[in-house]
Design a protein around this motif. Structure first.
Motif, PDB file in Angstrom:
ATOM      1  N   SER A 215       0.852  -1.193   0.000  1.00 29.24           N
ATOM      2  CA  SER A 215       0.000   0.000   0.000  1.00 29.24           C
ATOM      3  C   SER A 215       0.884   1.238   0.000  1.00 29.24           C
ATOM      4  O   SER A 215       2.001   1.227   0.526  1.00 29.24           O
ATOM      5  CB  SER A 215      -0.927   0.006   1.218  1.00 29.24           C
ATOM      6  OG  SER A 215      -0.186   0.004   2.433  1.00 29.24           O
ATOM      7  N   ASP A 217       0.655   5.740   0.373  1.00 31.35           N
ATOM      8  CA  ASP A 217      -0.188   6.842   0.825  1.00 31.35           C
ATOM      9  C   ASP A 217      -0.435   7.812  -0.329  1.00 31.35           C
ATOM     10  O   ASP A 217      -0.039   7.560  -1.470  1.00 31.35           O
ATOM     11  CB  ASP A 217       0.434   7.533   2.044  1.00 31.35           C
ATOM     12  CG  ASP A 217       1.799   8.134   1.744  1.00 31.35           C
ATOM     13  OD1 ASP A 217       2.128   8.313   0.552  1.00 31.35           O
ATOM     14  OD2 ASP A 217       2.548   8.428   2.701  1.00 31.35           O
ATOM     15  N   ARG A 218      -1.082   8.937  -0.026  1.00 31.57           N
ATOM     16  CA  ARG A 218      -1.475   9.883  -1.080  1.00 31.57           C
ATOM     17  C   ARG A 218      -0.285  10.516  -1.786  1.00 31.57           C
ATOM     18  O   ARG A 218      -0.418  11.051  -2.889  1.00 31.57           O
ATOM     19  CB  ARG A 218      -2.368  10.962  -0.493  1.00 31.57           C
ATOM     20  CG  ARG A 218      -1.684  11.906   0.482  1.00 31.57           C
ATOM     21  CD  ARG A 218      -2.671  12.878   1.109  1.00 31.57           C
ATOM     22  NE  ARG A 218      -3.638  12.184   1.959  1.00 31.57           N
ATOM     23  CZ  ARG A 218      -4.664  12.777   2.545  1.00 31.57           C
ATOM     24  NH1 ARG A 218      -4.880  14.060   2.349  1.00 31.57           N
ATOM     25  NH2 ARG A 218      -5.482  12.088   3.312  1.00 31.57           N
ATOM     26  N   HIS A 267      -7.606   8.445  -9.737  1.00 34.04           N
ATOM     27  CA  HIS A 267      -8.601   7.592  -9.067  1.00 34.04           C
ATOM     28  C   HIS A 267      -8.897   6.333  -9.882  1.00 34.04           C
ATOM     29  O   HIS A 267     -10.030   5.831  -9.851  1.00 34.04           O
ATOM     30  CB  HIS A 267      -9.897   8.355  -8.809  1.00 34.04           C
ATOM     31  CG  HIS A 267      -9.754   9.485  -7.840  1.00 34.04           C
ATOM     32  ND1 HIS A 267     -10.757   9.863  -6.993  1.00 34.04           N
ATOM     33  CD2 HIS A 267      -8.731  10.318  -7.560  1.00 34.04           C
ATOM     34  CE1 HIS A 267     -10.369  10.890  -6.261  1.00 34.04           C
ATOM     35  NE2 HIS A 267      -9.126  11.180  -6.592  1.00 34.04           N
ATOM     36  N   LEU A 294      -8.103   3.889  -1.887  1.00 35.64           N
ATOM     37  CA  LEU A 294      -8.632   4.139  -0.552  1.00 35.64           C
ATOM     38  C   LEU A 294      -8.986   5.614  -0.429  1.00 35.64           C
ATOM     39  O   LEU A 294      -8.158   6.485  -0.707  1.00 35.64           O
ATOM     40  CB  LEU A 294      -7.593   3.757   0.513  1.00 35.64           C
ATOM     41  CG  LEU A 294      -7.076   2.310   0.468  1.00 35.64           C
ATOM     42  CD1 LEU A 294      -6.001   2.114   1.524  1.00 35.64           C
ATOM     43  CD2 LEU A 294      -8.203   1.329   0.669  1.00 35.64           C
ATOM     44  N   THR A 295     -10.243   5.878  -0.036  1.00 35.54           N
ATOM     45  CA  THR A 295     -10.694   7.261   0.095  1.00 35.54           C
ATOM     46  C   THR A 295     -11.204   7.521   1.500  1.00 35.54           C
ATOM     47  O   THR A 295     -11.502   6.596   2.253  1.00 35.54           O
ATOM     48  CB  THR A 295     -11.816   7.574  -0.917  1.00 35.54           C
ATOM     49  OG1 THR A 295     -12.908   6.667  -0.695  1.00 35.54           O
ATOM     50  CG2 THR A 295     -11.325   7.423  -2.335  1.00 35.54           C
ATOM     51  N   GLU A 296     -11.301   8.793   1.856  1.00 32.49           N
ATOM     52  CA  GLU A 296     -11.853   9.197   3.143  1.00 32.49           C
ATOM     53  C   GLU A 296     -13.010  10.166   2.883  1.00 32.49           C
ATOM     54  O   GLU A 296     -13.460  10.338   1.736  1.00 32.49           O
ATOM     55  CB  GLU A 296     -10.778   9.847   4.006  1.00 32.49           C
ATOM     56  CG  GLU A 296     -10.062  11.005   3.343  1.00 32.49           C
ATOM     57  CD  GLU A 296      -8.859  11.472   4.138  1.00 32.49           C
ATOM     58  OE1 GLU A 296      -8.359  12.550   3.790  1.00 32.49           O
ATOM     59  OE2 GLU A 296      -8.440  10.770   5.070  1.00 32.49           O
ATOM     60  N   LYS A 297     -13.527  10.779   3.938  1.00 31.21           N
ATOM     61  CA  LYS A 297     -14.647  11.693   3.789  1.00 31.21           C
ATOM     62  C   LYS A 297     -14.296  12.816   2.813  1.00 31.21           C
ATOM     63  O   LYS A 297     -13.175  13.321   2.798  1.00 31.21           O
ATOM     64  CB  LYS A 297     -15.026  12.297   5.142  1.00 31.21           C
ATOM     65  CG  LYS A 297     -15.653  11.292   6.096  1.00 31.21           C
ATOM     66  CD  LYS A 297     -16.050  11.952   7.394  1.00 31.21           C
ATOM     67  CE  LYS A 297     -16.701  10.946   8.343  1.00 31.21           C
ATOM     68  NZ  LYS A 297     -17.103  11.567   9.628  1.00 31.21           N
ATOM     69  N   ASN A 299     -14.353  12.297  -0.369  1.00 33.16           N
ATOM     70  CA  ASN A 299     -13.753  11.632  -1.525  1.00 33.16           C
ATOM     71  C   ASN A 299     -12.282  11.989  -1.711  1.00 33.16           C
ATOM     72  O   ASN A 299     -11.747  11.987  -2.820  1.00 33.16           O
ATOM     73  CB  ASN A 299     -14.534  11.968  -2.807  1.00 33.16           C
ATOM     74  CG  ASN A 299     -14.336  10.916  -3.888  1.00 33.16           C
ATOM     75  OD1 ASN A 299     -14.117   9.734  -3.588  1.00 33.16           O
ATOM     76  ND2 ASN A 299     -14.413  11.331  -5.137  1.00 33.16           N
ATOM     77  N   GLN A 300     -11.619  12.278  -0.588  1.00 36.83           N
ATOM     78  CA  GLN A 300     -10.186  12.579  -0.627  1.00 36.83           C
ATOM     79  C   GLN A 300      -9.388  11.273  -0.670  1.00 36.83           C
ATOM     80  O   GLN A 300      -9.710  10.306   0.029  1.00 36.83           O
ATOM     81  CB  GLN A 300      -9.785  13.389   0.602  1.00 36.83           C
ATOM     82  CG  GLN A 300     -10.374  14.789   0.651  1.00 36.83           C
ATOM     83  CD  GLN A 300      -9.841  15.663  -0.467  1.00 36.83           C
ATOM     84  OE1 GLN A 300      -8.647  15.660  -0.765  1.00 36.83           O
ATOM     85  NE2 GLN A 300     -10.741  16.424  -1.087  1.00 36.83           N
ATOM     86  N   ARG A 302      -6.787   8.633   0.200  1.00 34.94           N
ATOM     87  CA  ARG A 302      -5.916   8.247   1.316  1.00 34.94           C
ATOM     88  C   ARG A 302      -4.698   7.490   0.831  1.00 34.94           C
ATOM     89  O   ARG A 302      -3.628   7.557   1.421  1.00 34.94           O
ATOM     90  CB  ARG A 302      -6.687   7.369   2.303  1.00 34.94           C
ATOM     91  CG  ARG A 302      -7.745   8.107   3.110  1.00 34.94           C
ATOM     92  CD  ARG A 302      -8.446   7.151   4.042  1.00 34.94           C
ATOM     93  NE  ARG A 302      -7.498   6.459   4.902  1.00 34.94           N
ATOM     94  CZ  ARG A 302      -7.792   5.349   5.579  1.00 34.94           C
ATOM     95  NH1 ARG A 302      -8.979   4.800   5.476  1.00 34.94           N
ATOM     96  NH2 ARG A 302      -6.886   4.802   6.361  1.00 34.94           N
TER      97      ARG A 302
END
Length: 561
Positions: A215, A217-218, A267, A294-297, A299-300, A302
């Motif tokens: 994995s 990160d951003r 994306h 992997l996204t967070e609140k 649609n950012q 992660r």
């Protein structure tokens, strides 16, 4: 107490209390003689339990630690009472020291223990006041001194009562708060333990997955890399964790880095994709890849997670299936056309031979007729191999003596056109007789094709042809190696050698090794080849050793004896 436990700040609080008392006794009061003995005992108790609390021995010596703490509290109350007595008795400003002692007790004892400490402090305080109202002319603890306290009235009685009330109130409040704090700490510890356990279990599962998992990160930095990923991609986690994936993968697997970054930038996720990576040995490895974004609140992004597997074995199996399908198709073709072609071809060849003998033809025409006969014989040979290939369908399993069969095959090969005196034959075996389970005719055909292939590979230069047989008693398998000292086969050509009509020799039909592979498939035998350019090739065929019914019965009797 089954498990002795104190708050983390209990020891600093007790040492601070000790320092305060030391300053009062040593500096403020000038270390009076009547306090020497109890202060020495108090110091020893404080030092002893402090050392125990500061080390791991408190868990091994719980009862001793608790006893020393109780002694320290008792001696501290005695010293504080002495200070109060010597500095004004009921008017002493140091009665607040007793409150500090009660608060300290709440950090180690439960609410009941804190209230018992408050009771002890109240009794000690009352006794000091009682003792202070005596005189040198009469004993201190007398009814007369007690009557004096009550006779004085509110100015004495109510301060005593208020002190005791404050002691119990402080004890209840501090004990209650300490109890709540203790429960909260326990809940936090349990939650932390459960979280740590879950994290360890999750990490353990992910680390030991058979599939590779990584994995990022951003920012594209690698944050997880499991053991399977290390094996497949040939990187060590400690060397690449925390490094940008584009930096790590750019040299040997840029396509993988590009796919990962597409997830970050655009994306884009790939449910299923095949890529090729290069390991440190410069070998190409096909990899089946699946990526998720992997996204967070909001649609950012992660990060991106990639799961992948090594497809090398799957590709080999796919290749074997494809070859088997091709061989089956060729077999059906051979069975359908061989009989239709061979008989007319024999008639043509025979007719030409008769005409050649009976007619007076020119030298050029005679050469043409000889060419017709020669090519007819070659076509007949190919058709015969077609028929052999097509008939390898239903083997009949019997007891076959492998060494005797090798000798028979060699007698045939000695008269084959590919053999000459420059080829030396060696036979190496662990046993004088080795019996295997198989079809004698098919195994003979397999051996013949392997030997002829080896002789043709060595050609006119000659060399050594070696048979080596090894029986492994533990597995019941017999390994047969057929080794030549020919020029060898290039590595990238090895995957094609069992395909029908594929040959690296100028005059080869391309059916010899195809027949070998078909025989091994029909008899459920394993066949492997290793080859080095300039050193030769080695074929290994693995047979199952023949076991008679008598041997099987004796084994069964031994197992149940």
């Amino acid at each position: 107490m089954n498990k002795f436990k104190v708050q983390n700040w209990f020891l600093p609080f007790r040492l601070a209390q000790y320092i305060i008392l030391s300053v009062i006794v040593g500096i403020w009061m000038g270390y009076p003689n009547f306090m020497h003995f109890q202060f020495v005992l108090y110091s020893i108790a404080t030092l002893s339990f402090s050392l125990l609390l500061a080390t791991d021995y408190r868990h091994k010596l719980q009862h001793l630690t608790l006893f020393l703490i109780i002694c320290q509290f008792v001696l501290e109350i005695v010293i504080e009472s002495s200070i109060i007595y010597a500095t004004g008795n009921i008017n002493s400003q140091f009665s607040v020291l007793l409150i500090l002692t009660i608060i300290s007790a709440s950090l180690v004892f439960r609410l009941i223990g804190t209230l018992l400490t408050a009771s002890t402090v109240s009794v000690a305080y009352a006794l000091i006041i009682w003792f202070g109202f005596g005189t040198d002319a009469m004993p201190r603890f007398t009814i007369h001194a007690l009557q004096t306290i009550f006779a004085v009235g509110d100015s004495i009685f109510y301060p005593i009562f208020m002190h005791m009330l404050i002691f119990y109130l402080i004890a209840f409040i501090s004990g209650y708060l300490a109890e709540r704090l203790r429960k909260r700490d326990q809940e936090l510890a349990e939650a932390s333990s459960a979280l740590q356990k879950a994290k360890l279990e999750t990490d353990d599962i992910l680390k030991n997955l058979n599939s590779g998992l990584l994995s990022i990160d951003r920012s594209g930095t690698i944050i997880f890399f499991n053991k399977a990923a290390e094996k497949i991609l040939d990187y060590k986690e400690e060397n690449i964790k925390g490094v940008a994936c584009t930096t790590v993968f750019s040299e040997r697997m840029p396509e993988l880095a590009e796919i990962l970054m597409q997830g970050i930038k655009n994306h884009i996720a790939y449910p299923r994709k095949e890529v090729t990576v290069i390991n440190n040995r410069k070998e190409s490895i096909p990899v089946g890849l699946s990526t998720s974004v992997l996204t967070e609140k909001g649609n950012q992004i992660r990060g991106v997670i990639a799961i992948f597997t090594d497809l090398t074995d799957a590709k080999k199996l796919e290749s074997k299936v494809r070859i088997s399908d091709q061989l089956a198709a060729v077999g059906e073709l051979a069975a359908s056309i061989a009989h239709e072609i061979r008989n007319p071809l024999a008639a043509i060849s025979g007719s030409v031979e008769v005409l050649k003998d009976e007619l007076d033809v020119s030298e050029e025409n005679a050469k043409l007729m000889s060419l017709i006969v020669k090519e007819s014989d070659r076509l007949t040979h190919i058709l015969n191999e077609f028929l052999i290939y097509a008939r390898i369908d239903r083997p009949s399993y019997n007891k076959v003596e492998l060494l005797h069969l090798i000798s028979e095959v060699l007698e045939i090969v000695y008269h084959h056109k590919s053999y000459h005196n420059g080829i030396k034959v060696n036979i190496e075996s662990d046993e004088s007789m080795i019996y295997v389970n198989g079809d004698e005719g098919l195994i003979k055909q397999l051996l013949l094709n392997l030997v002829v292939n080896a002789c043709e590979a060595m050609g006119t230069d000659g060399g050594e042809l070696t048979f080596r047989l090894a029986w492994h008693e533990s597995t019941g398998l017999v390994e047969m190696y057929v080794q030549d000292t020919g020029p060898g086969i290039e590595h990238h050509l090895l995957k094609n050698i069992y395909q029908p009509f594929y040959s690296t020799k100028k005059e080869g039909t391309g059916l010899g090794l195809a027949i070998v592979h078909r025989v091994c498939t029909a008899l459920d035998l394993s066949v492997h080849i290793s080859s080095q350019m300039g050193e030769g090739s080695t074929f290994m065929v693995v047979f199952k050793k023949f076991v008679s019914q008598t041997d099987t019965d004796s084994i069964s009797v031994e197992e149940y004896a």
